[in-house]
Design an enzyme around this catalytic site. Structure first.
Site, PDB file in Angstrom:
ATOM      1  CB  THR A   9      -0.939   0.043   1.228  1.00 13.79           C
ATOM      2  OG1 THR A   9      -0.122   0.086   2.410  1.00 13.79           O
ATOM      3  CG2 THR A   9      -1.884  -1.137   1.283  1.00 13.79           C
ATOM      4  CD1 TRP A  10       5.109   4.260   0.559  1.00 10.03           C
ATOM      5  CD2 TRP A  10       6.788   3.176  -0.435  1.00 10.03           C
ATOM      6  NE1 TRP A  10       6.243   5.020   0.725  1.00 10.03           N
ATOM      7  CE2 TRP A  10       7.293   4.385   0.116  1.00 10.03           C
ATOM      8  CE3 TRP A  10       7.681   2.338  -1.104  1.00 10.03           C
ATOM      9  CZ2 TRP A  10       8.632   4.762   0.016  1.00 10.03           C
ATOM     10  CZ3 TRP A  10       9.009   2.712  -1.208  1.00 10.03           C
ATOM     11  CH2 TRP A  10       9.486   3.915  -0.655  1.00 10.03           C
ATOM     12  CG  ASP A  38       3.330  -4.374   4.039  1.00 14.84           C
ATOM     13  OD1 ASP A  38       3.771  -4.847   5.098  1.00 14.84           O
ATOM     14  OD2 ASP A  38       3.821  -3.366   3.487  1.00 14.84           O
ATOM     15  CE1 TYR A  43       5.443   2.479   3.484  1.00 15.81           C
ATOM     16  CE2 TYR A  43       3.713   0.831   3.397  1.00 15.81           C
ATOM     17  CZ  TYR A  43       5.054   1.159   3.426  1.00 15.81           C
ATOM     18  OH  TYR A  43       6.003   0.165   3.390  1.00 15.81           O
ATOM     19  CD  GLN A 151       7.407  -5.407   4.504  1.00 10.44           C
ATOM     20  OE1 GLN A 151       7.385  -4.241   4.111  1.00 10.44           O
ATOM     21  NE2 GLN A 151       6.352  -5.976   5.030  1.00 10.44           N
ATOM     22  CE1 TYR A 179      11.911  -2.302   0.188  1.00 12.51           C
ATOM     23  CE2 TYR A 179      11.971  -3.384   2.325  1.00 12.51           C
ATOM     24  CZ  TYR A 179      12.494  -2.464   1.420  1.00 12.51           C
ATOM     25  OH  TYR A 179      13.585  -1.711   1.759  1.00 12.51           O
TER      26      TYR A 179
HETATM   27  N1  LIG Z   1       9.435  -2.258   4.636  1.00  7.38           N
HETATM   28  C1  LIG Z   1       9.826  -1.360   3.767  1.00  7.38           C
HETATM   29  O1  LIG Z   1      10.744  -0.583   4.025  1.00  7.38           O
HETATM   30  C2  LIG Z   1       9.124  -1.275   2.444  1.00  7.38           C
HETATM   31  C3  LIG Z   1       9.710  -0.535   1.388  1.00  7.38           C
HETATM   32  C4  LIG Z   1       9.056  -0.522   0.157  1.00  7.38           C
HETATM   33  C5  LIG Z   1       7.844  -1.192   0.012  1.00  7.38           C
HETATM   34  N2  LIG Z   1       7.281  -1.864   1.060  1.00  7.38           N
HETATM   35  C6  LIG Z   1       5.976  -2.555   0.924  1.00  7.38           C
HETATM   36  O2  LIG Z   1       6.038  -3.396  -0.214  1.00  7.38           O
HETATM   37  C7  LIG Z   1       4.994  -3.041  -1.121  1.00  7.38           C
HETATM   38  C8  LIG Z   1       5.420  -3.296  -2.544  1.00  7.38           C
HETATM   39  O3  LIG Z   1       6.541  -2.517  -2.905  1.00  7.38           O
HETATM   40  P1  LIG Z   1       6.431  -1.197  -3.810  1.00  7.38           P
HETATM   41  O4  LIG Z   1       5.087  -0.634  -3.741  1.00  7.38           O
HETATM   42  O5  LIG Z   1       7.589  -0.356  -3.388  1.00  7.38           O
HETATM   43  O6  LIG Z   1       6.778  -1.700  -5.269  1.00  7.38           O
HETATM   44  P2  LIG Z   1       6.249  -2.870  -6.216  1.00  7.38           P
HETATM   45  O7  LIG Z   1       5.178  -3.647  -5.612  1.00  7.38           O
HETATM   46  O8  LIG Z   1       7.479  -3.574  -6.688  1.00  7.38           O
HETATM   47  O9  LIG Z   1       5.678  -2.035  -7.474  1.00  7.38           O
HETATM   48  C9  LIG Z   1       4.518  -1.248  -7.376  1.00  7.38           C
HETATM   49  C10 LIG Z   1       4.372  -0.425  -8.657  1.00  7.38           C
HETATM   50  O10 LIG Z   1       4.300  -1.306  -9.775  1.00  7.38           O
HETATM   51  C11 LIG Z   1       3.096  -1.078 -10.505  1.00  7.38           C
HETATM   52  N3  LIG Z   1       2.621  -2.398 -10.949  1.00  7.38           N
HETATM   53  C12 LIG Z   1       2.150  -3.408 -10.157  1.00  7.38           C
HETATM   54  N4  LIG Z   1       1.860  -4.487 -10.907  1.00  7.38           N
HETATM   55  C13 LIG Z   1       2.146  -4.151 -12.184  1.00  7.38           C
HETATM   56  C14 LIG Z   1       2.025  -4.834 -13.413  1.00  7.38           C
HETATM   57  N5  LIG Z   1       1.575  -6.095 -13.469  1.00  7.38           N
HETATM   58  N6  LIG Z   1       2.391  -4.191 -14.550  1.00  7.38           N
HETATM   59  C15 LIG Z   1       2.838  -2.909 -14.516  1.00  7.38           C
HETATM   60  N7  LIG Z   1       2.974  -2.197 -13.370  1.00  7.38           N
HETATM   61  C16 LIG Z   1       2.620  -2.819 -12.212  1.00  7.38           C
HETATM   62  C17 LIG Z   1       2.148  -0.410  -9.560  1.00  7.38           C
HETATM   63  O11 LIG Z   1       1.253   0.414 -10.309  1.00  7.38           O
HETATM   64  P3  LIG Z   1      -0.293   0.624  -9.937  1.00  7.38           P
HETATM   65  O12 LIG Z   1      -0.343   0.965  -8.480  1.00  7.38           O
HETATM   66  O13 LIG Z   1      -0.703   1.729 -10.839  1.00  7.38           O
HETATM   67  O14 LIG Z   1      -1.044  -0.652 -10.240  1.00  7.38           O
HETATM   68  C18 LIG Z   1       3.100   0.407  -8.702  1.00  7.38           C
HETATM   69  O15 LIG Z   1       3.428   1.614  -9.350  1.00  7.38           O
HETATM   70  C19 LIG Z   1       4.745  -1.566  -0.799  1.00  7.38           C
HETATM   71  O16 LIG Z   1       3.537  -1.087  -1.355  1.00  7.38           O
HETATM   72  C20 LIG Z   1       4.804  -1.605   0.697  1.00  7.38           C
HETATM   73  O17 LIG Z   1       3.601  -2.111   1.244  1.00  7.38           O
HETATM   74  C21 LIG Z   1       7.920  -1.926   2.256  1.00  7.38           C
END
Ligand SMILES: NC(=O)c1ccc[n+]([C@@H]2O[C@H](COP(=O)([O-])OP(=O)(O)OC[C@H]3O[C@@H](n4cnc5c(N)ncnc54)[C@H](OP(=O)(O)O)[C@@H]3O)[C@@H](O)[C@H]2O)c1
Length: 265
Positions: A9-10, A38, A43, A151, A179
């Protein structure tokens, strides 16, 4: 599918105009059988937790809820107060897994004490950490064996944890939540991945997620506010990469050949 595939949900909850679509995306994920969400107090400075609260209204029992406390709030009193604020925004009485977002200046002893007090009070069911390297984990492990997850940034292009940290966690049966599993969509343009996916009849996102899901103790939490992305990503659960395909990905995205400092986004 239990908890191996969750929703990130970031960047949610930052813009009121996008909120209905974000709530709808999370709800459609629940409709498709995804159970893990998550989020973090960071966020959207609470906005993402509010989006999640709206999405899970009336269906709390379907969800395994993960949230995170800021390091500067992770003191004995601060973590309890932060958790209460998160619960209010999430409109629930408990968080299933509460994580220290990254290591800050508060001693681990205080954070563990707060997490244990929250657990005893039923406000959280389990606790864990995020962005902790092997040295940090050793230190924390000496204090408590109740660590439920670490994570970490983990995807085909970020394999550094495979050198020391992942084996260390495996030995202690601590699962990894991967993540940014598609590197915030940047990985999807990687020519080697695009070529691999094309030849094997899957999309680049599905290939990247299936590669992580091929590991027993890795949970993926891709974020998708576009429902088409969500559906596409879920397709990864149906893909079992063969040994030959995994070897091909190893050649294109080599594992680390030595110790690598922990990376984070
Ligand atoms: N613990 C930590 O420090 C930490 C750090 C980073 C992230 N996180 C967690 O991990 C989660 C996931 O990581 P993230 O959000 O950084 O990156 P991610 O999941 O690797 O990528 C998300 C991005 O990819 C796009 N996307 C998703 N599926 C796609 C597809 N099939 N084709 C094209 N584009 C696609 C999404 O667009 P749309 O939204 O437009 O669909 C969004 O812009 C976060 O949301 C958060 O909850 C935790």
């Amino acid at each position: 599918m239990k908890h191996v595939f969750g929703m990130g949900t970031w960047y949610m909850g930052e813009d009121a105009a996008r909120r209905p679509a974000e709530v709808a995306a999370l709800r459609s994920g629940l409709d498709l059988g995804i159970r893990l969400i998550d989020t973090a107090e960071m966020y959207g400075e609470g906005g993402a937790e509010e989006v999640v609260g709206e999405a899970i209204a009336g269906r709390r029992d379907e969800v395994f809820l993960v949230s995170k406390v800021y390091p500067h709030n992770a003191s004995r009193k601060g973590a309890v107060a932060a958790c209460e604020r998160s619960l209010k925004r999430l409109k629930t009485d408990r968080i299933d897994l509460y994580l220290l977002h990254w290591r800050g200046n508060v001693p681990f002893t205080e954070t563990v004490e707060a997490f244990e007090a929250l657990r005893a009070a039923g406000k959280i069911r389990h606790w864990g950490v995020s962005n902790l390297d092997a040295g940090d984990m050793e230190e924390l492990w000496a204090l408590s064996k109740a660590i439920h997850t670490n994570q970490l940034l983990y995807n085909l292009a970020r394999r550094g944890i495979e050198w020391g940290l992942l084996p260390w966690l495996r030995e202690r049966r601590i699962p990894v939540m991967a993540y940014s599993p598609i590197e915030q969509a940047r990985l999807l343009k990687n020519p080697a991945l695009v070529d691999f996916a094309k030849r094997h009849g899957m999309t680049p996102a599905q290939a990247a997620l299936a590669w992580l899901l091929a590991k027993d103790d890795v949970i993926v939490i891709p974020k998708a506010s576009n429902p088409a992305h969500l559906k596409e990503n879920l397709g990864a659960l149906k893909i079992k990469l063969t040994a030959a395909q995994l070897a091909e990905l190893d050649r294109a995205f080599p594992p680390p050949s030595g110790p690598t400092p922990l990376e984070m986004l």
